[in-house]
Structures are given as structure tokens and as C-alpha cells.
Design a protein around this motif. Structure first.
Motif, PDB file in Angstrom:
ATOM      1  N   UNK A 103       0.825  -1.211   0.059  1.00 52.24           N
ATOM      2  CA  UNK A 103      -0.054   0.043   0.027  1.00 52.24           C
ATOM      3  C   UNK A 103       1.015   1.326  -0.042  1.00 52.24           C
ATOM      4  N   UNK A 104       2.011   1.138   0.642  1.00 52.51           N
ATOM      5  CA  UNK A 104       2.966   2.440   0.721  1.00 52.51           C
ATOM      6  C   UNK A 104       3.311   2.666  -0.527  1.00 52.51           C
ATOM      7  N   UNK A 105       3.836   1.372  -1.397  1.00 54.30           N
ATOM      8  CA  UNK A 105       4.243   1.931  -2.890  1.00 54.30           C
ATOM      9  C   UNK A 105       2.943   2.505  -3.702  1.00 54.30           C
ATOM     10  N   UNK A 106       1.856   1.970  -3.532  1.00 54.97           N
ATOM     11  CA  UNK A 106       0.653   2.518  -4.352  1.00 54.97           C
ATOM     12  C   UNK A 106       0.679   4.041  -3.863  1.00 54.97           C
ATOM     13  N   UNK A 107       0.601   4.352  -2.627  1.00 59.74           N
ATOM     14  CA  UNK A 107       0.599   5.654  -2.037  1.00 59.74           C
ATOM     15  C   UNK A 107       1.746   6.389  -2.703  1.00 59.74           C
ATOM     16  N   UNK A 108       2.814   6.136  -2.770  1.00 56.31           N
ATOM     17  CA  UNK A 108       3.873   6.771  -3.335  1.00 56.31           C
ATOM     18  C   UNK A 108       3.654   7.282  -4.641  1.00 56.31           C
ATOM     19  N   UNK A 109       3.272   6.207  -5.391  1.00 57.12           N
ATOM     20  CA  UNK A 109       3.136   6.622  -6.967  1.00 57.12           C
ATOM     21  C   UNK A 109       1.926   7.576  -7.004  1.00 57.12           C
ATOM     22  N   UNK A 110       0.954   7.506  -6.257  1.00 59.24           N
ATOM     23  CA  UNK A 110      -0.067   8.532  -6.152  1.00 59.24           C
ATOM     24  C   UNK A 110       0.315   9.951  -5.785  1.00 59.24           C
ATOM     25  N   UNK A 111       1.304   9.963  -4.807  1.00 57.90           N
ATOM     26  CA  UNK A 111       1.795  11.030  -4.255  1.00 57.90           C
ATOM     27  C   UNK A 111       2.581  12.044  -5.473  1.00 57.90           C
TER      28      UNK A 111
END
Ligand code: 13P
Ligand code: SF4
Length: 344
Positions: A26-34
Motif C-alpha cells: 500500500x505504501x508503494x501505491x501511495x507513493x506513486x499517487x503522491x
């Protein structure tokens, strides 16, 4: 923020709530979103009911319907990504006609918004001529367009009182209306399209409601509160005003999701029962590990639940799903939303 900083931040809040392997993903997804959010000059608004990993990573602003409306009205970004349900994203569009508003899940609805139509409001107006209409923001744009002023759970009583009239039509939540009526000492009736004119003419009333309900909050019961109080005598019970008046009466505190969060933060109690969508309890627990949230119910809003980190990333990658409101409806709906924002 680097990936490691984001991961550490999420991990410090969500350890124990989200399994380690899932947290990394989830942190990987969140990082891409940011990153994408910055590249596209977007702002992300996240309602308090978002799932913990999303809530604690990507939103620029989190809050209840009122505070997110206020943020939407103020933003200077080109794109607004609304991590919430459709009526909320529509409100952002109503206030920002020139911006692109995206909702990550096209069908994220709301049982209250679906419980009334613009035609129902016109019928009520005809049936009760001259009586002002207050609509909860949990309505679609065409209903807001037939409304005099909107309200949220955080300001409903004040909005009704601000009108200074003997009678008010309050739509569409049966329980919120009954709670507002109780708090302001008004007698309320709930007419239906089948009600005979003669039946209504002889009743004394100051509020006219409608019988739509939130499918999450209608499930909470007084007996459960009584039983939990027997088990934990020191528990603080908080109920959202979309719960029945009996449940609100049996609780210690009632208020919007934002007000409920503040109450937990400011209280010295050790244990809490939150009668609202269950993700919010998890989100509060993540930031207040010393406070115990009693998990008596685990009721997730099926509409809020449709918003995920995966589809938020897709929303930014594909510029989907664009929320549009026809201009004539938007203009009229904006008046009722802006009237509310002006007061608060
Ligand atoms: P709040 O405005 O209190 O966040 O409530 C919105 C909602 O949909 C509650 O179910
Ligand atoms: Fe609508 Fe209830 Fe879901 Fe809130 S919790 S969005 S009122 S269905």
C-alpha cells in the motif's frame, strides 16, 4: 517525501492495524499517487471513512462533509480527486465548475442520496407552499438545485435555526431530521406521496421530513449500547446523528464525524464505542493507540468501501471518472451550498 519516509510514517501509525506485507504494497501505491498528484497539480480530499492505509497516506485534507466542502471551495489546484462518495464529489464540482473533479469509483453512491428525487422535492414544495427547504449535503445535485439551503451533520440545527421561520422542510434523512427536531424542540411530520391533504391539514408541525435512511447508521441498536455499558462501565458512547433518535439519546455524545474524532481526542476516557462507519474507529485508533476502540460492530459503508488506493492511482493515471453536473442544475445547486458555506 522519499518512499522510506512515507513507509515509516505509515508504519508508525498502522502497525498492528495493517499486516506488514500489505503495508509495504500500500505504501508503494501511495507513493506513486503522491508523485502523480504533484505532476498533475491535483489535490486529494479524503473523507473520514476512508480505509486506514489510504486515509493516513495520500489525502491533502481529511475531514467530514462540511470541512471537505470548505476545502473544495478554497482549492487552487487544477484537479480535485475526491476519495469519498458521489454526492461529495458532485459538491466539489458544484463549487468548482472550471476544475476537473475525479471520483475513483464511478458507482460509489449513498442510500440517503438515492432516497429522494428532485421530483419529490417539487411535490413537497407544492404541497407546503412557501416553506423553505433544507437539504442534507447527502443529496444529488438536482435535489440541491430545488433546495434553499444545504446543511451537514455538523451544522444542521444551526442551519434550521438560521432560517427563523415557523416551519421548515428538512430532507432526506428521517433520523437526522428527527434528531434536529428533538434538539430544537420542534414537532415533525413525515408525509408521503400517499398522504391525504385532509390528514395533514389538521396536524400541528414545525418540521416536515422525509423517510430516507443511511443503511449503515440505521443498524445500531439501543440494546447493544445497554449491554456494552454493563460490560464496560467506563465506556464513552458516540453516535452519528444519522442514527435513530433512541440511539442518539442512549449515547453520551452526538456529532459529525469530525466532531466525534475531536471528542475522542479531547476526552480522558479509556474506552470508546463509535456508532458510525467502522473504518473511522480504525483511523482514530491509528493516531491514538492509548485509547481503546471497542469493536462491537464492523459495519463498512458499501459505497465508501469502493474507494481504494488502486482505483485512486488509476483515477490520476487515466483522468477518470470525471464528475460533471449540467450547468443549469449546477448554478442553482451552488446557491444552496454557498448559502450554507457563507454561514459557517
Ligand atoms: P459527516 O458529514 O459527519 O462526515 O457525515 C457524512 C456521512 O456520509 C455520514 O454517513
Ligand atoms: Fe451514505 Fe450512510 Fe454511506 Fe454515509 S455511511 S455515505 S450516509 S450510505
Amino acid at each position: 517525501m522519499t518512499f522510506d519516509e512515507l513507509y515509516q510514517d505509515m508504519s508508525s501509525k498502522l502497525k498492528g492495524l495493517v499486516p506488514e506485507i500489505e503495508l509495504h504494497y500500500k505504501a508503494e501505491l501511495a507513493y506513486k499517487i503522491i508523485q502523480l498528484k504533484e505532476e498533475t497539480n491535483a489535490v486529494i480530499l479524503g473523507h473520514n471513512y476512508m480505509e486506514p492505509a489510504l486515509f493516513h497516506s495520500i489525502p491533502d485534507f481529511t475531514g467530514d462533509s462540511l470541512s471537505l466542502c470548505q476545502q473544495a471551495a478554497k482549492t487552487d489546484k487544477d484537479i480535485i480527486v475526491f476519495c469519498g462518495v458521489r454526492f461529495m464529489a458532485e459538491t466539489a464540482k458544484i463549487l468548482n465548475p472550471d476544475k476537473t473533479v475525479l471520483i475513483p469509483a464511478e458507482k460509489a453512491g449513498c442510500s440517503l442520496a438515492e432516497g429522494i428525487t428532485a421530483d419529490d422535492v417539487c411535490w413537497l414544495r407544492k404541497r407546503f407552499p412557501g416553506v423553505p427547504v433544507v437539504s442534507y449535503v447527502n443529496t444529488y445535485a438536482d435535489v440541491k438545485a430545488e433546495t434553499d439551503i444545504c446543511c451537514t451533520s455538523g451544522n444542521a440545527v444551526k442551519v434550521v435555526e438560521s432560517l427563523n421561520t415557523d416551519t421548515v422542510i428538512f430532507l432526506p434523512d428521517e433520523y437526522l431530521a428527527a434528531n434536529v427536531a428533538k434538539e430544537s424542540g420542534k414537532h415533525i411530520i413525515f408525509p408521503t406521496r400517499k398522504s391525504k391533504k385532509s390528514d395533514l391539514d389538521h396536524i400541528d408541525y414545525q418540521m416536515i421530513g422525509w423517510k430516507a435512511r443511511c443503511e449503515v447508521h440505521e443498524q445500531f441498536k439501543v440494546d447493544d449500547i445497554k449491554n456494552i455499558r454493563k460490560q464496560f462501565t467506563d465506556i464513552l458512547v458516540l453516535a452519528h446523528p444519522e442514527c435513530s433518535p433512541e440511539v442518539v439519546e442512549a449515547a453520551d455524545f452526538t456529532g459529525s464525524t469530525k466532531a466525534m474524532i475531536s471528542e475522542v481526542q479531547n476526552s480522558n476516557a479509556k474506552r470508546y464505542l463509535l456508532l458510525t462507519e467502522c473504518s473511522m474507529g480504525e483511523n482514530i485508533a491509528a493516531e491514538n493507540p492509548e485509547k481503546e476502540m471497542i469493536r462491537l460492530y464492523s459495519i463498512r459503508c458499501p459505497h465508501m468501501n469502493q474507494i481504494t488506493l488502486e482505483n485512486t492511482l488509476k483515477a490520476l493515471q487515466k483522468t477518470q471518472y470525471v464528475v460533471d453536473v449540467p450547468e443549469d442544475i449546477r448554478r442553482r445547486a451552488a446557491q444552496s451550498v454557498e448559502r450554507m458555506i457563507e454561514i459557517f
